[in-house]
Design an enzyme around this catalytic site. Structure first.
Site, mmCIF file in Angstrom:
data_model
loop_
_atom_site.group_PDB
_atom_site.id
_atom_site.type_symbol
_atom_site.label_atom_id
_atom_site.label_comp_id
_atom_site.label_asym_id
_atom_site.label_seq_id
_atom_site.Cartn_x
_atom_site.Cartn_y
_atom_site.Cartn_z
ATOM 1 N N GLY A 34 0.836 -1.197 0.000
ATOM 2 C CA GLY A 34 0.000 0.000 0.000
ATOM 3 C C GLY A 34 0.867 1.242 0.000
ATOM 4 O O GLY A 34 2.081 1.172 0.208
ATOM 5 N N ASP A 90 -7.828 7.810 16.301
ATOM 6 C CA ASP A 90 -8.337 7.514 14.957
ATOM 7 C C ASP A 90 -8.737 6.041 14.867
ATOM 8 O O ASP A 90 -8.394 5.350 13.909
ATOM 9 C CB ASP A 90 -7.290 7.863 13.896
ATOM 10 C CG ASP A 90 -7.894 7.926 12.485
ATOM 11 O OD1 ASP A 90 -9.130 8.095 12.371
ATOM 12 O OD2 ASP A 90 -7.137 7.797 11.506
#
Length: 449
Positions: A18, A133
């Site tokens: 990624g 988060d």
């Protein structure tokens, strides 16, 4: 080529997993053991240009602090003049989001993931870390279908609290962020994390978000009012727990200990060994009489501060709570026992008395009284990487000027045969690594955490 196939002679780097704005993540294997890892390669120039260095430093610092079975493990950090290599545990199962995106989970499976999430978040909070988060995209699953929290890029440490003891940075993902964060009046990071955990639990059981609207402001208003509805398939106990978590007033919101005591949470609960106990088990073994057994290799050196003195481009000093004492440091390619033997021989030649030798740590005492008593010196050998050691000298007692004179005029010449490079001297001609990307300058560094 953009990246080389071998990193520092320690890892083979494979396919791209990624990429983000400043970093790419590759699959890797440790040479010699074949252990799978994930290697995040960060472009230092881009990070500095965007003013994100503090965030990178904080993420590394936090990952070092939080060692838990349900948190992605940081293995080590390495750097060249232009890149940072963050080596992490490779988690095979992908994101929990991928599983949820196919629809709601069975209650027992949702409970298992929520138990593991709460266990890890509770541990983070015990270390003073707020994630800020938490969402299914940042929760990974390993080959055993166990949950692992990742991505601590927005996490907060206690030093980020203001005078009011609260955090003030608005961050997180809108659908999972707590109402007090949206109000911009300061918030308790741990209470905000609990809210996010409640949203995650709802999503696992429902297959969709509790606060959802195409219009962002409408969604914000729902969050601020804690306005949501339960689908009919939610059990009464799960409804009761979520209703206590998704409370708009953080002071009235349920705590983690209370969550852990709830009947729904406790069902089928298997508790992992506390990290503190795991750390205790990893300490050096103790004999029946209570004395430590002899160790066969030196401990690893936390080389962040050592490296930062050699690299103007990436200063990681100040990352950790404890500062190393001011001393004199060199690297060596000799074995630890050979280094100890050489230091003892040098000490004898300088008429220094060997006060103690234990676990690759040597205490030496000067032959005569100085301005501030007898000079006492400590030398300790640390392992940085296979066939690379760091040796640190420091003054334990006596006059600093006498120590500096003794070190420069006596120690450095006496140990020159085993020294690879002194702290601050150029490493550019030392072949410590085989990894050089296109245009990469020669200044490889290894940082062990």
């Amino acid at each position: 080529m953009e990246e080389c196939n071998t990193v520092f002679g320690k890892y083979e780097m494979g396919r791209l997993l990624g990429k983000g704005t400043f970093a790419k993540v590759y699959y890797g294997k440790k040479i010699g053991t074949g252990e799978s890892v994930a290697i995040k390669v960060i472009n230092k120039e881009q990070v500095k240009k965007e003013g994100m260095m503090e965030q990178i430093k904080r993420e590394i610092s936090v990952m070092r602090l939080v060692k838990h079975p349900n948190i992605v493990e940081l293995k080590e950090v390495m750097a060249t003049k232009t890149k940072i290599f963050v080596v992490m545990e490779y988690v095979r199962g992908g994101e929990l989001f991928a599983k949820v995106s196919k629809g709601k989970l069975k209650e027992d499976l949702a409970r298992k993931y929520f138990q593991q999430l709460i266990s890890a978040v509770d541990y983070c909070h015990s270390r003073g870390v707020s994630h800020r988060d938490l969402k299914p995209e940042n929760l990974l699953l390993d080959e055993n279908e166990d949950l692992k929290i990742s991505d601590f890029g927005l996490s907060a440490l206690p030093e980020q609290l203001r005078y009011d003891g609260l955090l003030h940075t608005q961050c997180g993902t809108p659908a999972y962020v707590a109402p007090e964060v949206l109000r911009k009046k300061g918030y308790d990071g741990s209470k905000a994390d609990i809210w996010s955990c409640g949203v995650i639990l709802y999503v696992l059981l429902a297959g969709f978000l509790p606060f959802q609207d195409e219009n962002l402001m409408t969604m914000y208003n729902k969050v601020l009012r804690a306005e949501f509805m339960f689908p009919p398939w939610f059990s009464s106990e799960s409804r009761r727990l979520i209703s206590k978590i998704l409370v708009g007033d953080p002071q009235r919101r349920i705590s983690i200990p209370a969550i852990m005591r709830s009947p729904w949470f406790r069902k089928g609960l298997t508790v992992p060994a506390p990290p503190s106990q795991l750390e205790l088990e990893e300490e050096k073994p103790v004999s029946e009489e209570g004395s430590r057994t002899k160790v066969s290799s030196p401990k690893f050196f936390n080389a962040f501060e050592f490296i930062s003195s050699m690299s103007s481009g990436f200063d990681l000093s100040g990352l950790f709570e404890s500062k190393r004492k001011t001393g004199s440091i060199f690297t060596s390619k000799s074995s630890a026992p050979a280094i100890v033997s050489k230091i003892l021989t040098a000490a004898k030649g300088l008429s220094f008395r060997v006060a103690e030798v234990k676990d690759f740590k040597i205490r030496l005492q000067g032959p005569s009284e100085g301005r501030k008593g007898r000079l006492s010196v400590t030398a300790e050998v640390f392992e940085v990487a296979p066939e690379v050691a760091v040796v640190e000298f420091s003054k334990s007692a006596g006059d600093t000027l006498e120590y500096a004179k003794f070190f420069e005029e006596d120690v450095r010449p006496a140990l020159k045969d085993i020294v690879w490079t002194w702290q601050g001297d150029s490493m550019c001609n030392a072949n410590v690594a085989v990894c050089h990307g296109e245009g990469e300058e020669c200044q490889p560094q290894i940082i062990t955490v």
